[in-house]
Design a protein around this motif. Structure first.
Motif, PDB file in Angstrom:
ATOM      1  N   ARG A 196      -2.864  -8.424  10.567  1.00  0.00           N
ATOM      2  CA  ARG A 196      -2.747  -6.998  10.228  1.00  0.00           C
ATOM      3  C   ARG A 196      -2.482  -6.752   8.743  1.00  0.00           C
ATOM      4  O   ARG A 196      -2.256  -5.609   8.332  1.00  0.00           O
ATOM      5  CB  ARG A 196      -1.614  -6.375  11.061  1.00  0.00           C
ATOM      6  N   GLN A 223       3.762   4.035   7.287  1.00  0.00           N
ATOM      7  CA  GLN A 223       2.636   3.093   7.235  1.00  0.00           C
ATOM      8  C   GLN A 223       3.103   1.629   7.310  1.00  0.00           C
ATOM      9  O   GLN A 223       2.403   0.790   7.861  1.00  0.00           O
ATOM     10  CB  GLN A 223       1.834   3.309   5.949  1.00  0.00           C
ATOM     11  N   LYS A 262       0.829  -1.213   0.000  1.00  0.00           N
ATOM     12  CA  LYS A 262       0.000   0.000   0.000  1.00  0.00           C
ATOM     13  C   LYS A 262       0.859   1.257   0.000  1.00  0.00           C
ATOM     14  O   LYS A 262       0.368   2.339  -0.315  1.00  0.00           O
ATOM     15  CB  LYS A 262      -0.908   0.029   1.231  1.00  0.00           C
ATOM     16  N   ARG A 272      -4.118  -6.326   6.079  1.00  0.00           N
ATOM     17  CA  ARG A 272      -4.901  -5.311   5.352  1.00  0.00           C
ATOM     18  C   ARG A 272      -4.373  -3.893   5.590  1.00  0.00           C
ATOM     19  O   ARG A 272      -4.625  -3.004   4.794  1.00  0.00           O
ATOM     20  CB  ARG A 272      -6.374  -5.377   5.746  1.00  0.00           C
ATOM     21  N   GLU A 273      -3.629  -3.689   6.677  1.00  0.00           N
ATOM     22  CA  GLU A 273      -3.026  -2.379   6.930  1.00  0.00           C
ATOM     23  C   GLU A 273      -1.909  -2.086   5.936  1.00  0.00           C
ATOM     24  O   GLU A 273      -1.634  -0.924   5.627  1.00  0.00           O
ATOM     25  CB  GLU A 273      -2.412  -2.326   8.332  1.00  0.00           C
ATOM     26  N   TRP A 274      -1.244  -3.123   5.479  1.00  0.00           N
ATOM     27  CA  TRP A 274      -0.022  -2.963   4.699  1.00  0.00           C
ATOM     28  C   TRP A 274      -0.154  -3.320   3.226  1.00  0.00           C
ATOM     29  O   TRP A 274       0.616  -2.842   2.403  1.00  0.00           O
ATOM     30  CB  TRP A 274       1.084  -3.822   5.302  1.00  0.00           C
TER      31      TRP A 274
END
Length: 169
Positions: free
Chosen positions: A97, A26, A19, A99-101
């Protein structure tokens, strides 16, 4: 372990689309977790080998000619060893986690296949297995944990994957 299974090891590839750049705030937690998670893998029961670049992980290894994709590739004794590692400890925490990255990719991003014991797959092999899985679904040539095949088989074995922790990124 039977002679047939001992003659083979399980290769796995997983790709993910970032992302943000690896050096971005991030992705800091992801990048900071790479060395400990890789050390856990290296010490896991049934671990055989993992792809590494110059940094000791595979984030600098090109895949599908896309600089936003990263690759993880490893070889394990069998699906039980891989599953046991994936769904415990730090790896499970990072998986939760993802989906955060990483962007959600609609097509298959994880493929498994059997290799002769001692064989170390190349990125080109992994790309071909992923493309085969995308085109044909799970087969003995490329499969998933949910629909896996024992070495030399053409009939799938149903896999139990903990709810909410499928392999796709």
């Amino acid at each position: 372990m039977t002679e047939t299974i001992a003659a083979y090891e399980l290769a796995q590839v997983n790709i993910a689309r970032l992302k943000a750049p690896l050096d971005s705030p991030q992705l800091k937690d992801f990048v900071d977790g790479l060395d400990p998670v890789n050390a856990d893998a290296d010490a896991a029961d049934g671990f055989v080998w993992r792809l590494q670049g110059e940094e000791g992980n595979a984030t600098d290894v090109p895949v599908f000619g896309d600089s936003w994709l990263i690759v993880n590739m490893s070889v394990w004794r069998d699906t039980d060893a891989l599953t046991s590692y994936m769904y415990q400890g730090r790896h499970r925490e990072m998986l939760a986690r993802r989906r955060e990255w990483f962007e959600r990719i609609q097509e298959a991003v994880t493929a498994l296949w059997w290799v002769p014991a001692g064989h170390r797959p190349t990125v080109a092999e992994a790309e071909a297995r992923l493309l085969h899985l995308r085109a044909h679904g799970p087969t003995a040539h490329a499969f998933t944990l949910r629909t896996s095949f024992p070495p030399g088989a053409s009939t799938p074995v149903s896999g139990e994957v903990p709810e909410g922790l499928g392999c796709s990124v």
